[in-house]
Design a protein around this motif. Structure first.
Motif, PDB file in Angstrom:
ATOM      1  N   ALA A  47      46.894  -9.214  85.191  1.00 57.37           N
ATOM      2  CA  ALA A  47      45.436  -9.058  85.175  1.00 57.37           C
ATOM      3  C   ALA A  47      44.866  -9.449  83.819  1.00 57.37           C
ATOM      4  O   ALA A  47      43.784 -10.051  83.732  1.00 57.37           O
ATOM      5  N   LEU A  48      45.567  -9.103  82.755  1.00 55.84           N
ATOM      6  CA  LEU A  48      45.106  -9.500  81.420  1.00 55.84           C
ATOM      7  C   LEU A  48      45.146 -11.014  81.268  1.00 55.84           C
ATOM      8  O   LEU A  48      44.253 -11.606  80.645  1.00 55.84           O
ATOM      9  N   ARG A  49      46.170 -11.663  81.825  1.00 52.82           N
ATOM     10  CA  ARG A  49      46.211 -13.121  81.776  1.00 52.82           C
ATOM     11  C   ARG A  49      45.070 -13.720  82.616  1.00 52.82           C
ATOM     12  O   ARG A  49      44.511 -14.764  82.281  1.00 52.82           O
ATOM     13  N   LEU A  50      44.733 -13.036  83.712  1.00 56.46           N
ATOM     14  CA  LEU A  50      43.590 -13.480  84.504  1.00 56.46           C
ATOM     15  C   LEU A  50      42.300 -13.374  83.693  1.00 56.46           C
ATOM     16  O   LEU A  50      41.448 -14.272  83.737  1.00 56.46           O
ATOM     17  N   ALA A  51      42.158 -12.310  82.929  1.00 56.38           N
ATOM     18  CA  ALA A  51      40.979 -12.171  82.071  1.00 56.38           C
ATOM     19  C   ALA A  51      40.914 -13.292  81.054  1.00 56.38           C
ATOM     20  O   ALA A  51      39.839 -13.863  80.785  1.00 56.38           O
ATOM     21  N   ASP A  52      42.067 -13.646  80.481  1.00 55.41           N
ATOM     22  CA  ASP A  52      42.101 -14.763  79.527  1.00 55.41           C
ATOM     23  C   ASP A  52      41.682 -16.066  80.206  1.00 55.41           C
ATOM     24  O   ASP A  52      40.988 -16.901  79.594  1.00 55.41           O
ATOM     25  N   ARG A  53      42.097 -16.236  81.472  1.00 56.07           N
ATOM     26  CA  ARG A  53      41.726 -17.479  82.170  1.00 56.07           C
ATOM     27  C   ARG A  53      40.226 -17.521  82.456  1.00 56.07           C
ATOM     28  O   ARG A  53      39.604 -18.585  82.386  1.00 56.07           O
ATOM     29  N   VAL A  54      39.630 -16.382  82.766  1.00 52.46           N
ATOM     30  CA  VAL A  54      38.177 -16.346  82.947  1.00 52.46           C
ATOM     31  C   VAL A  54      37.483 -16.693  81.640  1.00 52.46           C
ATOM     32  O   VAL A  54      36.516 -17.462  81.617  1.00 52.46           O
ATOM     33  N   ARG A  55      37.986 -16.164  80.523  1.00 45.84           N
ATOM     34  CA  ARG A  55      37.379 -16.477  79.225  1.00 45.84           C
ATOM     35  C   ARG A  55      37.502 -17.961  78.897  1.00 45.84           C
ATOM     36  O   ARG A  55      36.691 -18.492  78.136  1.00 45.84           O
ATOM     37  N   ALA A  56      38.493 -18.625  79.463  1.00 51.06           N
ATOM     38  CA  ALA A  56      38.721 -20.046  79.181  1.00 51.06           C
ATOM     39  C   ALA A  56      37.935 -20.960  80.125  1.00 51.06           C
ATOM     40  O   ALA A  56      38.118 -22.180  80.089  1.00 51.06           O
ATOM     41  N   MET A  57      37.038 -20.410  80.945  1.00 53.56           N
ATOM     42  CA  MET A  57      36.332 -21.245  81.908  1.00 53.56           C
ATOM     43  C   MET A  57      35.297 -22.162  81.267  1.00 53.56           C
ATOM     44  O   MET A  57      34.751 -23.033  81.940  1.00 53.56           O
ATOM     45  N   ASP A  58      35.046 -21.991  79.975  1.00 54.82           N
ATOM     46  CA  ASP A  58      34.182 -22.969  79.308  1.00 54.82           C
ATOM     47  C   ASP A  58      34.828 -24.347  79.323  1.00 54.82           C
ATOM     48  O   ASP A  58      34.130 -25.370  79.309  1.00 54.82           O
ATOM     49  N   ALA A  59      36.160 -24.403  79.389  1.00 57.19           N
ATOM     50  CA  ALA A  59      36.845 -25.692  79.502  1.00 57.19           C
ATOM     51  C   ALA A  59      36.576 -26.352  80.844  1.00 57.19           C
ATOM     52  O   ALA A  59      36.711 -27.578  80.976  1.00 57.19           O
ATOM     53  N   ASP A  60      36.172 -25.557  81.838  1.00 55.52           N
ATOM     54  CA  ASP A  60      35.828 -26.085  83.160  1.00 55.52           C
ATOM     55  C   ASP A  60      34.335 -26.379  83.273  1.00 55.52           C
ATOM     56  O   ASP A  60      33.843 -26.683  84.364  1.00 55.52           O
ATOM     57  N   GLY A  61      33.624 -26.245  82.164  1.00 56.57           N
ATOM     58  CA  GLY A  61      32.195 -26.524  82.171  1.00 56.57           C
ATOM     59  C   GLY A  61      31.344 -25.362  82.625  1.00 56.57           C
ATOM     60  O   GLY A  61      30.168 -25.539  82.935  1.00 56.57           O
TER      61      GLY A  61
END
Length: 510
Positions: A47-61
């Motif tokens: 779940a923490l890695r999922l949170a990190d992936r949400v934070r990285a969604m700026d890379a997806d625009g």
């Protein structure tokens, strides 16, 4: 417990459909509470890695702040609340990755359509709930749309350039030709291109001389922009080079979101006119049957985006001059030389005693005519000098836009072809006639040529009507490479602004 929560997610999917059917942004607090698992299949670390992936969604625009992800302090303070909030944010973000964030249809963009039914959320929600590594599911959603990998790379590269301060503007001052010398502008040109061209950045600096290294870099840039590869840097190229890096970032952001849930065209024959690329294509079964350059509306008379149908074509068409063209284009010429205007086939009519009568333009004091109360109707006869040329393609629409021939052939050699008053001028209209008349009984290219040469006006209804789409796509991916055309109407900037809605209240504050 895990199975129950996955089923709750699935049960909630139909309730979400009304909110996302048009690609509407779905902030996390809009999700039904029963859609949020207290314990999904993922471990706390996952779940923490999922949170990190949400934070990285700026890379997806996409702006990760829009999804209500709890702060790291809040996560540490209340893990149970955080677990649920992380999945809530991930579900909202996944919806935008698959269906797009901006609501469509937009009133000013009928060329943009989303087919969200082709990408049902229910299977994705189940995968997110049941996966031991839900961050991987979010990554799969991010790449589910075509061209996302090269677009993400282009976004990262362009943002890096912008973060370094972008580039300094190159002053105007005439065309820069290979072999020329300019101690100020040529070093700036080199610095501007080197910001994006590692080959040039590593080559020998030629100072104020426009030498071979810079020439090859200019040619690479011109090829990437889709303009004439001649090595000459004139007014149009300078304007493109001087656009801020943030402007290009916005173009890529818009391109990424516009592709999400975009419908796949059917195999039938259709015409696509890409306005900022100045290009027409006729496509059938995925194959380009015909391609040509076009001239489109200039920014102050922008060509509207349309989804229409070509129903007929007209040979040797006369032109009823629209009132705006009469006031802004024809009147200044009349003030200079009314006889020359008349010699180009223009005729003038005025209502006299309730009857429409033709008048002699050389007898009018045009300097005294108020353009805001223009009392004349202007027609241009068919002929060699007609603004419509010899062929007009009829695509009924309320904006009175059509495709047509033109006597001004020299414009097609220009890299920037936004010169018309809104209609589409064609480089090779007879080639389009040949394909458009396919299946129309008794017609061939040879007969069309004879009809043009007869100088008589006639209309032919097409047996096979053709869908026509006038669209605005500045960012294209060709063979894995991203090519960006100028945002001539600023529509990408307007779209990018829609990507930044009011941010939702955070689920919890640390």
């Amino acid at each position: 417990m895990r199975r129950r929560d996955a089923l709750l997610l699935l049960a909630a999917a139909p309730a979400l459909a009304p909110s996302i059917a048009l690609g509407q942004a779905l902030p996390s607090q809009a999700l039904p509470s029963q859609a949020l698992p207290l314990q999904a299949a993922a471990s706390w670390d996952a779940a923490l890695r999922l949170a990190d992936r949400v934070r990285a969604m700026d890379a997806d625009g996409l702006d990760p702040r829009a999804y209500g992800l709890p702060s790291e302090a809040a996560i540490a303070t209340d893990p149970q609340m955080a677990y649920s909030a992380i999945f809530r944010a991930a579900l909202a973000g996944m919806t935008d990755l698959l269906h797009g964030r901006v609501r469509v249809p937009l009133a000013d963009r009928p060329d943009l359509v989303r087919n969200t039914t082709a990408i049902p959320l229910t299977p994705w929600i189940a995968r997110l709930a049941q996966s031991a590594e839900p961050a991987g599911v979010l990554e799969q959603a991010a790449l589910a749309t075509r061209d996302m990998q090269p677009l993400r790379a282009a976004l990262a590269e362009t943002r890096a350039v912008a973060a370094r301060g972008g580039w300094e503007s190159i002053p105007s001052g005439g065309t820069l030709d290979p072999g020329s010398f300019d101690p100020v502008r040529i070093p700036l040109l080199r610095a501007r291109l080197a910001a994006e061209d590692p080959v040039l950045a590593m080559s020998m600096d030629e100072g104020g001389t426009y030498g071979p290294n810079l020439l090859e870099a200019v040619r690479r840039w011109q090829a990437a922009q889709g303009v004439e590869v001649d090595g000459r840097v004139g007014r149009i190229s300078l304007a493109m080079l001087n656009r801020p890096a943030d402007w290009r970032v916005n173009q890529i952001l818009a391109a990424m979101d516009m592709r999400r849930a975009a419908p796949v065209p059917g195999p039938g024959r259709r015409i696509e006119v890409n306005i900022p690329d100045f290009r027409l294509q006729m496509i059938e079964a995925g194959r380009v049957m015909l391609e040509m350059a076009v001239i489109v509306g200039r920014p102050d008379r922008a060509t509207p985006m349309l989804n229409v149908t070509m129903t007929a074509l007209q040979f040797n068409p006369p032109w009823g001059v629209p009132m705006r063209n009469a006031r802004e284009d024809v009147l200044p010429k009349l003030r200079r030389d009314p006889a020359a205007v008349a010699a180009r086939g223009f005729r003038f009519f005025q209502s006299i005693d309730g009857q429409m009568a033709e008048i002699d333009p050389t007898l009018v004091d045009w300097s005294a005519v108020n353009p805001q109360r223009f009392p004349y109707i202007i027609r241009q006869d068919a002929g060699e000098t007609s603004a419509l040329g010899r062929i007009k393609f009829i695509i009924p629409n309320r904006d009175d836009i059509y495709l047509h021939d033109t006597p001004d052939r020299h414009y097609f050699s220009r890299p920037d072809r936004a010169f018309s008053s809104g209609c589409i001028r064609l480089e090779r209209p007879l080639d389009l006639v040949s394909v458009a008349l396919d299946g129309t009984s008794g017609w061939s290219r040879e007969r069309a040529v004879r009809t043009v040469e007869s100088r008589s006006t006639s209309v032919v209804s097409l047996h096979r009507q053709i869908p026509v789409r006038l669209h605005y796509t500045t960012v294209m991916v060709e063979n894995g490479r991203v090519r960006i055309r100028p945002d001539i109407y600023g529509l990408d900037q307007a779209y990018a602004a829609r990507l930044v809605p009011p941010l939702p209240r955070l689920a919890a504050r640390g």
